[in-house]
Design an enzyme around this catalytic site. Structure first.
Site, PDB file in Angstrom:
ATOM      1  N   ASP A  28       0.826  -1.212   0.000  1.00  0.00           N
ATOM      2  CA  ASP A  28       0.000   0.000   0.000  1.00  0.00           C
ATOM      3  C   ASP A  28       0.861   1.263   0.000  1.00  0.00           C
ATOM      4  OD1 ASP A  28      -1.436  -2.264   0.934  1.00  0.00           O
ATOM      5  OD2 ASP A  28      -2.985  -0.962   1.765  1.00  0.00           O
TER       6      ASP A  28
ATOM      7  N   ASP B  10      -3.950  -0.094  -3.604  1.00  0.00           N
ATOM      8  CA  ASP B  10      -4.190   0.940  -2.599  1.00  0.00           C
ATOM      9  C   ASP B  10      -3.231   2.117  -2.803  1.00  0.00           C
ATOM     10  OD1 ASP B  10      -6.239  -0.560  -1.603  1.00  0.00           O
ATOM     11  OD2 ASP B  10      -5.549  -0.530   0.470  1.00  0.00           O
TER      12      ASP B  10
ATOM     13  N   ASN C  19      -8.312  -2.672  -2.760  1.00  0.00           N
ATOM     14  CA  ASN C  19      -9.698  -2.379  -2.396  1.00  0.00           C
ATOM     15  C   ASN C  19     -10.017  -0.886  -2.378  1.00  0.00           C
ATOM     16  OD1 ASN C  19      -8.002  -2.416   0.062  1.00  0.00           O
ATOM     17  ND2 ASN C  19      -9.893  -1.849   1.093  1.00  0.00           N
ATOM     18  N   HIS C  20      -9.007  -0.022  -2.459  1.00  0.00           N
ATOM     19  CA  HIS C  20      -9.270   1.425  -2.534  1.00  0.00           C
ATOM     20  C   HIS C  20      -9.318   1.924  -3.983  1.00  0.00           C
ATOM     21  CE1 HIS C  20      -9.259   2.999   1.640  1.00  0.00           C
ATOM     22  NE2 HIS C  20      -8.720   1.799   1.870  1.00  0.00           N
TER      23      HIS C  20
ATOM     24  N   HIS D 221      -3.497  -8.190  -3.614  1.00  0.00           N
ATOM     25  CA  HIS D 221      -3.650  -7.127  -2.623  1.00  0.00           C
ATOM     26  C   HIS D 221      -4.163  -7.679  -1.299  1.00  0.00           C
ATOM     27  CE1 HIS D 221      -4.286  -3.233  -0.830  1.00  0.00           C
ATOM     28  NE2 HIS D 221      -5.498  -3.640  -0.456  1.00  0.00           N
TER      29      HIS D 221
ATOM     30  N   HIS E 298      -2.486  -4.768   2.037  1.00  0.00           N
ATOM     31  CA  HIS E 298      -3.814  -4.635   2.639  1.00  0.00           C
ATOM     32  C   HIS E 298      -3.837  -4.322   4.128  1.00  0.00           C
ATOM     33  CE1 HIS E 298      -8.089  -4.876   2.290  1.00  0.00           C
ATOM     34  NE2 HIS E 298      -8.256  -6.099   2.803  1.00  0.00           N
TER      35      HIS E 298
END
Length: 834
Positions: A574, A606, A638-639, A691, A785
């Site tokens: 990330d 991310d 997930n972002h 991720h 993550h």
């Protein structure tokens, strides 16, 4: 033999006497030897009749002997002092001009045979006695003419090898190659002593595929440089075609000659000074030859004006200034100008004896004819045609198109014996790498060279042809690479694109360098803090970014959803808008740029939210991806989902930086890229990178190959594809979280439980991980993550590694880290960002 005496005449005031030709060129006074006349007598006649001055010949400066032609040339350069108080004797036959040393240095149209003005000004340092001339004994002149010695003690003289000889040698034009041009010249002009007029020249160039509209300019360049006005001699044709050959390097002596031809080609006015319209035409031709689109006329005019200002010559660019700035690489691109599409000659045949068979026509052998062609520059028929002349429209050698945009009609004769498939394109690699067999693929020489500062920053970039003709690259090397390459030799190459400062990607990276650095107040109001845009026009930044997004969509959409990579690979977790840490990783891992770094780079998602510089992080990664698409690999986290960003900070960040309307355009452009990002990667077929985590086996039967079945465009993964959603969201379960109830759920659900920490997706146990690895023949999983205090954490019996690459995350005191996969080791690297 063509014998000539030149006389360097220096006056009492330190000026030099030069002769002005009909075309306005300034020449050293010279006179050809007449029958039964020696060099000294010819020099005296030049003084008295041609220029009409009384001067004393005090010695000899040099001898220049050209012996490789059917008609050799000998020039003796004398040095003379004008007698004090002398006057013009009668009416001179030539128009003369006295010039100071400063004026001579500034002249672009100054010619001293093959030599430059510096030799004139240093002539007195090398004066040798006239006694070196042999006496005119009976029969002596005839003997000397036949031997080429011309009565001079050549061992005592300061000889220089003619530059034309050096040009031909560097270009690979020997007797065999020159004879082909001679055959063609004689067939069109009657004999080797004939002259080629403009119409005959145009017919020849048309046969070679040269644009008819440019033949007049080309003829003028041939005639002016070879000094064979008003028509073209055999020697002038041989020299000119040699400079236009795409196999002739653009460096050293070859570059000097080629730039003279280029200057004359574009100097349509004939003034000896390039005007702005003439330089602008040259710039447009460079753009067209390199395949650069010239649609925006305002942008074209701006670039042309920038090039014009480089020369700092408002009254016109002299040849000397042109040669100087091209040599200093301040004006670039001339290597693609003044080129034929294919070599006009066949190269010297191989030695006698059995030769390996070639897949090309039987008239070729390794790209060379076994015997000279019957009529010089002939069009070659394809084997297996219907008897008519078939013109090849491909571009196996040389320019993709000449500056004028026309394609040649002659089929390339320099087809290498190595098949094109054996030569790897720059940027191509085996996606699984590692164990490529020798039979599968061959290495090739890179087509660019770089110079690097001690700090590790790239200082300069040159193509292979920029160094051709120097000690760095031999002529045979250049010919082999051009002949064997399946790409046109002078196309804009992918490797050099990574250094093209005019590209949108480089423009964005340059802007981010400005964004990163502090600027102190210099009294002009230019001060700004580090990691800020200062007074930059943000609308321009947004437009550049949106353009990058449009290009990046096509690149990512063409990639598989499960990337396959070969070590060495750096894996980063990330980033979350932490441009400061991303800049630190750049300086540590790929300071010279991704192209010059052996490893590839995999980012696990991310990129935005939480940090203040999500826009800059994405802009940087997309710019690098477009420059080196096979080196910078990005997967989705997930972002990289709209609904998540709306709950966090990236959407708000875009609006704050660019305003409501433009900010929403930037945000939407960003997410259109995120929609098509790949979802996972595997390194060396052993290490699964993702991720979030491994997916539940019910979604894909536990096989990673199912990831490639996920749709490419995925705006709403939660509703559209649960497999994609899980690889972005899943987590490993911590041992501390396992109680009796959780342990029972894991046992009943193949090692998976609902992800109670996030409220979506699943958590997985070490047993589930082991089953996943076994089923897919994998050894480890690397994922992101989750923030970790040390920047990484090794979990689940050493088979799972979490990496987090953003330090001080949301006010915490965590470190940033990355992972290096190489040489059968998975090594963590912690970044000191203090």
């Amino acid at each position: 033999m063509d014998c000539q005496a030149q006389v360097l005449i220096k006056g009492p005031e330190g000026k030099w006497l030069l002769v002005e030709s009909a075309s306005g060129r300034l020449l050293v006074p010279a006179s050809r030897l007449r029958e039964s006349e020696d060099f000294f007598a010819a020099a005296q006649r030049c003084l008295l009749e041609d220029v009409g001055v009384s001067a004393e010949i005090k010695g000899i400066s040099k001898i220049v002997h050209t012996s490789h032609r059917k008609c050799p040339k000998m020039t003796v350069v004398f040095v003379a002092d004008e007698a004090p108080g002398s006057h013009i004797l009668g009416a001179p036959q030539c128009k003369t001009k006295w010039c100071t040393e400063e004026e001579i240095k500034a002249f672009s149209n100054f010619v001293l045979d093959q030599h430059d003005s510096k030799l004139v000004l240093e002539a007195y340092e090398h004066v040798l006695p006239l006694s070196l001339l042999e006496s005119q004994a009976e029969g002596g002149e005839k003997r000397r003419r036949e031997s080429g010695s011309m009565g001079l003690d050549r061992s005592a003289l300061r000889q220089e090898r003619p530059l034309e000889d050096q040009l031909l040698e560097q270009a690979g034009y020997k007797k065999y190659e020159l004879e082909q041009i001679s055959v063609e010249f004689c067939s069109r002009c009657g004999s080797s002593d004939g002259e080629m007029d403009k119409a005959t020249f145009a017919a020849l160039m048309n046969q070679l595929g040269y644009p008819e509209r440019q033949c007049d300019d080309c003829f003028r360049a041939f005639v002016n440089v070879s000094k064979s006005s008003p028509n073209l001699s055999l020697w002038g044709l041989q020299l000119g075609l040699c400079t236009m050959d795409p196999l002739t390097p653009h460096g050293d002596i070859c570059a000097q000659f080629r730039c003279q031809y280029i200057f004359e080609f574009y100097n349509v006015s004939g003034t000896g000074r390039l005007s702005y319209p003439e330089l602008r035409r040259m710039y447009v031709d460079i753009c067209e030859a390199k395949g650069v689109s010239v649609v925006d006329q305002a942008q074209l005019e701006k670039r042309a004006q920038e090039n014009w200002r480089v020369f700092e010559s408002p009254d016109g660019i002299l040849l000397s200034a042109f040669l100087t700035l091209v040599g200093q690489l301040k004006f670039r691109g001339t290597s693609v100008l003044f080129r034929l599409n294919h070599s006009p000659i066949r190269r010297e045949p191989p030695l006698p004896g059995p030769q390996p068979s070639s897949p090309s026509s039987s008239s070729m052998n390794g790209g060379r004819l076994k015997k000279p062609p019957r009529s010089g520059l002939e069009v070659i028929k394809d084997e297996g045609d219907d008897g008519e002349d078939q013109m090849d429209t491909g571009d196996p050698v040389g320019l993709k198109k000449p500056a004028g945009g026309a394609r040649t009609l002659q089929k390339a004769s320099s087809v290498g014996s190595i098949p094109p498939s054996a030569m790897c394109e720059e940027g191509d690699e085996d996606p699984l790498g590692g164990s490529i067999g020798f039979g599968a693929r061959e290495y090739s020489i890179a087509t660019h060279f770089v110079r690097v500062h001690r700090s590790g920053v790239v200082a300069d970039v040159m193509t292979l042809w920029d160094l051709a003709g120097t000690e760095a690259v031999s002529g045979s090397t250049l010919e082999s690479i051009l002949s064997h390459s399946s790409k046109p030799g002078f196309d804009r190459l992918p490797s050099i694109n990574a250094f093209d400062k005019k590209s949108k990607s480089k423009e964005m990276l340059s802007g981010l360098r400005y964004f990163e650095h502090t600027l102190k107040d210099d009294g002009r109001g230019c001060a700004k803090a580090a990691f800020s845009w200062g007074a930059v026009d943000m609308a321009s930044v947004a437009r550049c970014f949106i353009d990058l997004c449009l290009k990046a969509i096509d690149v990512f959409a063409s990639e598989p959803r499960l990337l396959e990579m070969a070590s060495p690979v750096y894996v980063l977790g990330d980033i979350h808008g932490n441009f400061r840490d991303l800049s630190c990783f750049e300086k540590v891992l790929w300071r010279m740029g991704p192209v010059l770094t052996p490893a590839k780079f995999l980012f696990l998602g991310d990129y935005v939210d939480r940090g203040k510089h999500g826009f800059e992080v994405v802009a940087y990664l997309l710019a690098q991806k477009l420059l080196t698409p096979s080196k910078f690999m990005l997967i989705r986290g997930n972002h990289e989902i709209r609904v998540v960003q709306e709950s966090f900070s990236y959407k708000r960040e875009c609006v704050e930086k660019f305003g409501e309307q433009l900010g929403m355009e930037v945000w939407e452009a960003t997410n259109k890229v995120f929609d098509v990002l790949p979802l996972a990667a595997v390194i060396d077929k052993k290490i699964f990178c993702v991720h979030g985590g491994i997916p539940h086996p019910d979604l894909c039967e536990g096989l990673i190959s199912s990831i490639n079945d996920i749709p490419t465009n995925l705006p709403t993964p939660m509703e559209s594809n649960l497999l994609a959603w899980e690889v972005m969201w899943n987590d490993p379960i911590r041992q501390d979280d396992i109680d009796a109830s959780i342990e029972e759920q894991l046992a009943q659900n193949d090692g998976f439980v609902d992800n109670f920490a996030r409220g979506t997706a699943h958590m997985f146990s070490a047993e589930a991980l082991n089953e996943f690895l076994k089923k897919n023949d994998l050894s480890h999983v690397i994922r992101a993550h989750e923030m970790k205090a040390a920047g990484f954490q090794i979990q689940q019996h050493g088979r799972l590694l979490t990496v987090f690459s953003s330090s001080l995350y949301c006010g915490a005191s965590n470190e940033a880290a990355c992972v290096l996969v190489d040489n059968l080791k998975i090594r963590t690297i912690r970044l000191d960002t203090t």
